[in-house]
Structure formats: C-alpha cells, structure tokens
Design an enzyme around this catalytic site. Structure first.
Site, mmCIF file in Angstrom:
data_model
loop_
_atom_site.group_PDB
_atom_site.id
_atom_site.type_symbol
_atom_site.label_atom_id
_atom_site.label_comp_id
_atom_site.label_asym_id
_atom_site.label_seq_id
_atom_site.Cartn_x
_atom_site.Cartn_y
_atom_site.Cartn_z
ATOM 1 N N PHE A 141 -24.682 46.709 67.178
ATOM 2 C CA PHE A 141 -24.444 47.988 68.033
ATOM 3 C C PHE A 141 -25.938 48.687 67.795
ATOM 4 O O PHE A 141 -25.876 49.209 66.873
ATOM 5 C CB PHE A 141 -23.252 48.874 67.851
ATOM 6 C CG PHE A 141 -23.036 49.922 68.487
ATOM 7 C CD1 PHE A 141 -22.332 49.801 69.764
ATOM 8 C CD2 PHE A 141 -23.455 51.177 68.321
ATOM 9 C CE1 PHE A 141 -22.062 50.991 70.418
ATOM 10 C CE2 PHE A 141 -23.408 52.202 69.009
ATOM 11 C CZ PHE A 141 -22.368 52.195 70.117
ATOM 12 N N GLU A 375 -22.766 56.942 61.061
ATOM 13 C CA GLU A 375 -21.835 57.709 62.130
ATOM 14 C C GLU A 375 -21.592 58.842 62.126
ATOM 15 O O GLU A 375 -20.314 59.470 61.946
ATOM 16 C CB GLU A 375 -20.634 56.412 62.161
ATOM 17 C CG GLU A 375 -21.008 54.968 62.374
ATOM 18 C CD GLU A 375 -19.802 54.128 62.530
ATOM 19 O OE1 GLU A 375 -18.673 54.670 62.741
ATOM 20 O OE2 GLU A 375 -20.004 52.999 61.971
#
Length: 396
Positions: A141, A375
């Site tokens: 990703f 994140e």
C-alpha cells in the site's frame, strides 16, 4: 431464595474474565492463530530479528492464507468473512509473536485488499482478491512519501492521462511488503484529485528497493517504491473513490487491527516478566514476592486488560457499523502508548536479561516504536481527538 453460585477461580491469564465475552467460534479462531504462531514463528523469530530479515515471507503468507487470516474480515472472493472481533483476536495473537508478522497481515488485508474490495471494480476484485486471500499474491500500500507522512495531501506522486492510459511517476517510503509484493495500491495526485491505482509490480518502470539498517520491525520487509513513468491502462484506477477519503478510510481499518495487536506485544512482554518474577531469586526468595515487583505486575495487568477490553468494545462497534474514526484514534493512541510502557516495565523486572533476545521484551519494545509512529503518530491522533472534543481544528 436460591444459594449463590460459586465464583469461578481467579485467572492470572484473564483476570477480568474477558473470555466470557467470546463465543466458541471466536475462541476457535484465536486458538488457531495462536497455535500457528507458536509453531511457525516463535521458534525462529529471534533469529530472523537478529538477522534483520523475514526469509520465509512467501511461505508464511501462503500458510496465513490457508488458515483464513488474510483479508479475513472481508466477504467474498475467497475471504473468510470473519467478524471485526475475530480479526482483532487474530491481530493480537500475531503481534504477540512479532509486530512484523501482524504488519504483514494488516497491510495485506486491511490496506491493499481492503482498498480493492471497497473501491475497486468487479474486474479488479476478481483479478486480485482470491490470490491475495490465499497468500499466493502479496500486496502493498503506497501512501507515505519521503517528504510527506502525516500530511498525505501534499504527496508529489503524480498520475497523468496519456490518451486512455495513465502514466505514474513518484516515490513512496516505508512500505511494508514492498519488495515482495505482486501488486501495489498506489495513491497519486491527478488532475481529478487524489486517486488510487492498482499497479502490478512487474510493470515497466516500477521498482521496490528494500530498506535496510532498521532497528525496529527487523523481521519485516520494508521498502521504497519507485515509479518511473509507469504506464497503466485506464482500468488500473480504483473507480469508486476520489480524494483522501480513500486512503484514510483504509488506514482507519488497519489502525483498528493495531488497537488489538499492540496488546499482543504487551501480553507477551507481561507474561515473560510474570514468569521471570516467579522463578528469579534474589535475597533468598523469588523477586515476585517483593512489594515493588508486585506493584509493577499489578499495574501492567491493569493496563493490559483495560486495553484488551477497549479493543473488544471497538470491535463490537465495528461489527455493528457504529465505529467512528475518532474512536479508532482513541484506541490506537491509548493501546500503543500503554503497550510500550508495559514492555519497558517488563524489561526492568527482567533486569539485564531484559535486553537479551532470549526473551521477547526488548524486541517488542523496539517494534512498538515503529507501531507508535506508523498509521498516525501520537500527535496526529491527539489532534484528531482534540478536534472531536472541541470542534476546533488545530492541524494547521
């Protein structure tokens, strides 16, 4: 009046009785992941960590696929269709082995697969998801860039139209699974706004040099992604989303797994400290019999099981379709921060032995330094909650 029922015995493994919240299927999934990790990861993880590599990542991915751990909360296309709580339990058990193993699963299922499942075309889903669910295809990703981490809106990777094709140019950084991936979900600026692209990694102009010399997440493949005028067909773009909503919703899904996973690292460290305290003798008796050591163990147990209870609560909200991104920030901020403190306190219980790879504590502590940042940093989640509490935006 009926006689009061006999209280169950106190369990050091489950002092709050949280297992009572789980059904038979939940427990079976948890036990399956725990047994797999005990057999396939724990005997080797210290060596992999010391060497700074995960040499059997492809084999592990296929095995994880065979037990339904990849994209396990997604439905269809070979995915297990598990509940959010069941996925969380899996993350906890995987990270109790090592954060790098949980990261492999999170990036595969909650980022790459989720992006295609949520925003892809039917053709994209059929092409990629079954192989990814089986672990035959590894995904990555691509959002973070060398100069843009907490501010993804400033990304410089750009995709321009050339006839019906797209031409993708740019760089991504700190990408888990990058150099072993068969497909990359890459986010880029376009004239239409930020779009996601499904990029086969064998495309001309695509490369993924591995990042070395890490002192955290050493048993994890981390790479840079380089796109040098990668030409993609028109149907490579994810058709169902434009703007930052796409990547940020994927990150929220992955952060939820971190809320559980961090407690796995904390549990592993706490268990090591508890066992050590019961067997290590000083001044003629086990150190677990001294008040200061018991205070440390009690405080760690309280924060560990509060964190698991919080994760369970958020999982039930996700299963009910009620989990907000701010609540995920609440969980990630608290649980990772507390997990690091549990690891550090566990290290003090183990004394000098706490720095040895014979015990898992220092490995978990250094891994969690990465989990604390990726994140969403502490500061970003504090500002998310600050905005939610005050209604005032302090990001800029």
């Amino acid at each position: 009046m009926s006689a009061p029922s006999k209280l169950p015995p106190f369990s050091a493994d489950d002092p709050l009785g949280l297992d009572d919240l789980l059904g038979p299927e939940d427990l079976a999934i948890r036990d399956t992941i725990r047994a797999w990790a005990a057999e396939r990861v724990l005997p080797h993880i210290a060596d992999w960590y010391e060497r700074g590599e995960l040499p059997v990542i492809r084999e592990l991915a296929r095995e994880l696929g065979s037990i339904g751990a990849l994209g396990m909360s997604l439905t269809g296309y070979g995915c297990a269709g598990a509940s959010a709580v069941q996925y969380g339990l899996a993350c906890l058990e995987l990270e109790a082995a090592d954060s790098g193993i949980r990261s492999l699963v999170s990036v595969q299922g909650s980022l790459a697969m989720y992006a295609i499942w949520k925003y892809g075309s039917e053709e994209q889903k059929r092409r990629w998801l079954p192989g990814m669910a089986a672990g035959e295809i590894i995904g990555c990703f691509g959002l973070t860039e060398p100069d843009h981490g907490s501010d993804p809106a400033g990304m410089r990777t750009y995709a321009k139209k050339d006839g019906t094709d797209w031409v993708l140019t740019g760089r991504k950084m700190w990408i888990t699974n990058g150099s072993v991936a068969g497909v990359a979900v890459v986010w880029a600026q376009t004239d239409e706004g930020i779009r996601g692209f499904v990029v086969p990694t064998d495309a001309a102009g695509f490369s993924a040099p591995e990042i070395r010399h890490k002192w955290s997440l050493r048993a994890s493949v981390t790479s840079e992604l380089v796109m040098d005028e990668v030409r993609l067909p028109a149907d490579a773009v994810l058709p169902e989303v434009t703007g930052l909503k796409g990547p940020l919703s994927c990150l929220s899904h992955a952060r939820y797994g971190i809320v559980w996973g961090a407690m796995g690292a904390a549990r592993s460290s706490f268990e090591a400290a508890l066992e050590y305290a019961k067997t290590r003798e000083q001044f003629g008796r086990p150190i677990g019999g001294f008040q200061l050591t018991q205070a440390k163990l009690a405080d760690m147990a309280v924060e560990l099981h509060k964190g698991i209870l919080l994760a369970h609560h958020l999982g039930r909200r996700m299963d009910a379709g009620k989990l907000r991104p701010e609540q995920v920030s609440f969980g990630k901020l608290n649980n990772v921060r507390e997990a690091i403190e549990i690891c550090r306190t566990s290290r003090t219980v183990l004394g000098a032995n706490g720095i040895s790879l014979e015990y898992p504590v220092m490995r978990h502590a250094t891994n969690l330094e990465s989990v604390l940042t990726y994140e969403g940093t502490v500061e970003m989640h504090q500002l998310v909650l600050g905005k939610a509490l005050t209604g005032l935006d302090a990001f800029r």
